[in-house]
Structure formats: structure tokens, C-alpha cells
Design an enzyme around this catalytic site. Structure first.
Site, short mmCIF file in Angstrom:
data_model
loop_
_atom_site.label_atom_id
_atom_site.label_comp_id
_atom_site.label_asym_id
_atom_site.label_seq_id
_atom_site.Cartn_x
_atom_site.Cartn_y
_atom_site.Cartn_z
N ASP A 2 32.67 5.35 -49.70
CA ASP A 2 32.67 5.26 -51.23
C ASP A 2 31.47 5.25 -51.77
O ASP A 2 31.24 5.31 -52.91
CB ASP A 2 33.90 4.12 -51.72
CG ASP A 2 33.49 2.84 -51.14
OD1 ASP A 2 32.65 2.74 -50.62
OD2 ASP A 2 34.42 2.15 -50.78
N ASP B 103 28.53 3.49 -55.60
CA ASP B 103 29.58 2.76 -56.10
C ASP B 103 29.41 1.58 -56.54
O ASP B 103 28.75 1.24 -57.40
CB ASP B 103 30.83 2.85 -55.23
CG ASP B 103 32.28 2.94 -55.73
OD1 ASP B 103 32.39 3.75 -56.80
OD2 ASP B 103 33.23 2.22 -55.18
N ASP C 72 31.92 -4.77 -53.23
CA ASP C 72 33.62 -4.74 -53.60
C ASP C 72 34.32 -5.47 -52.55
O ASP C 72 34.07 -5.45 -51.30
CB ASP C 72 33.98 -3.45 -53.74
CG ASP C 72 33.43 -2.65 -54.82
OD1 ASP C 72 32.82 -3.27 -55.44
OD2 ASP C 72 33.86 -1.53 -54.94
N ARG D 215 30.28 -5.87 -64.90
CA ARG D 215 31.18 -6.33 -63.58
C ARG D 215 30.31 -7.21 -62.82
O ARG D 215 30.00 -6.85 -61.80
CB ARG D 215 31.60 -5.15 -62.92
CG ARG D 215 32.72 -4.14 -63.60
CD ARG D 215 33.31 -3.33 -62.57
NE ARG D 215 34.20 -2.34 -63.38
CZ ARG D 215 35.08 -1.54 -62.73
NH1 ARG D 215 34.94 -1.17 -61.54
NH2 ARG D 215 35.91 -0.70 -63.64
#
Length: 452
Positions: free
Chosen positions: A249, A273, A277, A329
Site C-alpha cells: 500500500d 500512503d 498505520d 491524521r
């Protein structure tokens, strides 16, 4: 006037288009492809990881997170006593050498001039939810001597890919400074430490790290820049297995169904990305002393509103610096419990901390410096929820320092009778300490024979 109008429209598009792309991990079609790619080997690993993640879960995260702030308080009190006596009483201080440790994690190891001989001491220093992560402390040392990454199935001894796919616990370090371009995602096995101290290690212009259904991994002291998606194919993930992988990703570090992970003193920027994460029930994670710049969607904790397995997710963000040219984020959360303590947020363009699906976010002793844009002063963002729903989510700000008009919209029950205020100097006067605590965020320049 027409020219000015066109410039304004173009500017809006340039800001908006990156946010429309979203994170590929939030695409349900992507998850379908991932699940379909699991062979029996990966299904067995998934089942084992689920049990490990459940064991790592802490039933009372409030009590646990209070211990972190007490440790910070002890450091600050000792420093203030030393300063009031006209000196700095730093543990492990050497004659004529000033130790640069300014927070409890760094204080644990940085003042030792023999750190290169005592590398494994680092594993005793983690705090927060990832506190039991020891990486490769119980294993042998492995020296990476080559920056090549040209064989995904049979990596050559001495390469990073060969090191991280060994079965036994390993403490991995580097013989010299090097830039490594990963041809495909680097799938890291359990019980590994990647220790970049003493060298200048760049992972850049290729794929990133994948921690999938593993436990007990430390990543320390490296730089992860300009990461792209891998095309997939046959890739080794352990000594006794390789298999077909779908396109990766483009995360810098992807934590997938894993537990006991510590990411410390890592510098990161510009990944396709996310920078970091954590998804699919990952838990017991600490991200500390890191420096983040030049990115849109910085961290995603919980990938899907439909996956409530992330209720066990528990992550500590500690002493990090969220720096230049970041947009949003930092992190964006779903379901779990997130303790965000003593981080320095000096830049964002949309918001700093966001989430959906009832996450618990305890923001404690951070400094939030809002941008000049009057439309982006709010630290928080609740997505895909009405106020009637999110007013019950527990998002609390405990004496954060809010600068340049920043404001934190709190919700949920007030924290009464919680262990955050016991001797907690950070909670009562956080603004005067955040810069000190996060001063050395990012990869350090450590020289053998001197304190780091």
C-alpha cells in the site's frame, strides 16, 4: 480578476485532491483482495496472532497510562532540583560530557558511553502500551553489511531482508551508513530489533516495512523517506516460507494484526500512503521520539468502521514531534484506546487528531500550535458522525498547551478519580516541558565511545 479566480480554484484543488485519495487501507475492496491472498500458512499465523493480541490487551488502560505520566514527573522533578542547585544531575553523566537525554526513555540508555557494547539495554527502556516489547534482546547479533535488495525469495546473507526473515530472535545493526531501496515490502518476522545507531541508515525510494501477524518488534534510529507501493509477487516472509503477495500500500511502516511493537527515534516523511498505520486488531504499541514531516495522512489506527476487532487496540504516542508540511491524521483513530502524551504539534493544515467509531483519546500534556488559517484552528475532527453520536466518545484534553488559537473539542465523561493527576507535573504545567521532552525527536547521530 479572472486570473485571480482561476488561481484560487487551482489552489483549492491542490489542497483537496490529496485528501480525496484517502488511505488505501480504508478501501473494503482492498481487504477482500488481502483476505483472498491468505494461504494456509498465513491463516495459521493470523489465528496465532489473534491470541497474542488478546493476551497483550490491558483491561484497565486508564490505570496503566497513569504510570507513564508519573515516570515523566519523576524526571522533571529531579531535573528541577538539579537546576535549582546550579547543575544538571543526569543519570550516567560522564566527566566533561553532557548527556543529551531529556525524557525518561532516553535517560534509560543515552548517557552510557558504552551504548554500542550494550545495545540490548535499549529494550529495557520502552514505556507506554508497548512496554513489554523486547525485540531481539534474547537472540544473537546480526550485522547488515550490504544495502542490496535484489532477491525477494532468496535474499543474500548480510542484507536487511535476509536478517528480518530469520526465525530466531535477532538484534540487527549496520556495519556502516547506507541507503537501502527496498524493491518490495520488507516483511519483518517476530522477535527482531532493527537498530540504526552508529550509522546513518536511509530506507528510501522503494517499498516500506510490513509487520503482519507478528509480535515483539523494535524499529529504532533509522530514516524512512519517499516510500512507494510495491508491485507484489513472490516475497519471503520467514526462513521457511515465501508466497505470493498483492501490491503493497505504500506505508512507511504497516502494522497488521500484530502486538508488542516499539518504534523509537525514527525520522519519517513522504510516503505514498500513511507514515505509520496500525490495523486489524494490532495492540500494545508505543511510538516515541519520532520526527514526522512532509505528509498528508500521517497515521491511521484502525482501517475500517466495520471491523470492531480494533476495540483491543491500545497505542501510546510519546515525545514525538509532528513538524513541517503535515496536513492531518496525527493520528486518525477507530475503536481503541489512544494515549497521546507530551508530543509537540507545530504544524498541521486541516486538523491534528481525528477519529470515528467511538475511540477513546486521552490527550495529555501536548503542545498544539495551530496554523494561521482561521478555518483550521481545531485540534480535533470527528468523521462520519453526528454530534449526538460523538458527544459520548471520551476525548479528553488534560492541560494541553493550545497556541495561536488552537482549541480542543472535548467530549464524553470527565475523567474523575483517574490516576493522571497524582504528582503529575506534566499535567499541571505541560507547556513548559514539551519542547524539552521532545527536543531530540528523530534519528540520532550516535558515535561509539560517547553518550548518544
Amino acid at each position: 480578476m479572472t486570473k485571480l479566480h482561476n488561481i484560487l480554484i487551482l489552489t483549492c484543488l491542490l489542497v483537496t485532491i490529496p485528501t480525496l485519495y484517502g488511505n488505501i487501507l480504508e478501501d473494503e475492496e482492498y481487504w477482500g483482495k488481502q483476505a483472498a491472498s491468505f494461504d494456509e500458512y498465513w491463516k495459521k499465523k493470523e489465528a496465532t496472532a489473534e491470541k497474542e493480541n488478546e493476551r497483550a490487551y490491558i483491561n484497565d488502560p486508564f490505570s496503566f497510562s497513569g504510570n507513564v505520566t508519573d515516570n515523566i514527573t519523576d524526571l522533571i522533578i529531579s531535573d528541577e532540583k538539579a537546576e535549582s542547585n546550579g547543575r544538571r544531575n543526569l543519570a550516567g553523566k560522564l566527566a566533561n560530557k553532557r548527556c543529551m537525554a531529556t525524557n525518561p526513555i532516553d535517560r534509560c540508555w543515552r548517557c552510557d558511553k558504552e551504548w554500542a557494547k550494550n545495545r540490548k539495554k535499549l529494550a529495557d527502556c520502552v514505556q507506554g502500551f508497548g512496554r513489554n516489547t523486547v525485540g531481539g534482546q534474547k537472540g544473537s547479533f546480526y550485522e547488515v553489511t550490504s544495502n542490496l535488495d535484489d532477491d525477494m525469495v532468496n535474499p543474500a546473507p548480510g542484507t536487511l531482508r535476509h536478517a528480518v526473515t530469520r526465525t530466531a530472535p535477532l538484534w540487527i545493526y549496520f556495519s556502516r551508513s547506507m541507503t537501502i531501496r527496498l524493491s518490495e515490502e520488507l516483511i519483518v518476522a517476530s522477535d527482531k530489533t532493527i537498530d540504526g545507531r552508529g550509522a546513518d541508515i536511509y530506507i528510501m525510494n522503494g517499498a516500506g516495512f510490513t509487520l503482519q501477524f507478528v509480535k515483539n518488534v523494535i524499529i529504532h534510529g533509522i530514516k524512512i523517506f519517499d516510500i512507494n507501493s510495491g508491485s507484489g509477487g513472490l516475497i519471503r516472509d520467514s526462513e521457511n516460507h515465501y508466497g505470493q503477495r498483492t501490491q503493497s500500500d505504500g506505508d512507511g511502516i504497516s502494522i497488521f494484526g500484530s502486538s508488542h511493537v516499539w518504534i523509537d527515534h525514527v525520522s519519517m516523511r513522504n510516503c505514498k500512503d500513511g507514515l505509520i498505520d496500525a490495523i486489524m486488531g494490532s495492540t500494545a504499541i508505543t511510538i516515541s521520539n519520532c520526527h514526522f514531516t512532509d505528509h498528508n495522512e500521517v497515521m491511521l489506527f484502525g482501517a475500517s468502521d466495520s471491523y470492531d476487532g480494533d476495540k483491543i487496540m491500545q497505542i501510546t504516542l510519546l515525545f514525538n514531534h509532528f513538524g513541517k508540511r503535515l496536513i492531518q491524521r496525527m493520528p486518525r483513530c477507530r475503536y481503541g484506546f489512544f494515549h497521546v502524551v507530551n508530543n509537540d504539534y507545530t504544524h498541521w493544515e486541516m486538523y491534528a487528531i481525528g477519529g470515528s467509531k467511538h475511540p477513546t483519546i486521552i490527550s495529555e500534556g501536548n503542545r498544539f500550535t495551530a496554523p494561521d488559517d482561521n478555518n483550521a484552528k481545531e485540534v480535533t475532527k470527528r468523521t462520519y458522525a453526528t454530534e449526538q453520536e460523538w458527544k459520548n466518545w471520551q476525548w479528553r484534553s488534560i492541560k494541553d498547551e493550545l497556541v495561536n488559537g488552537a482549541y480542543f473539542r472535548q467530549s464524553g465523561p470527565v475523567l474523575n478519580n483517574r490516576p493522571f493527576t497524582k504528582k503529575d507535573m506534566v499535567s499541571s504545567r505541560p507547556g513548559s516541558y514539551v519542547v524539552r521532552l521532545s527536543r531530540y525527536a528523530g534519528a540520532l547521530r550516535c558515535v561509539e565511545g560517547n553518550p548518544c
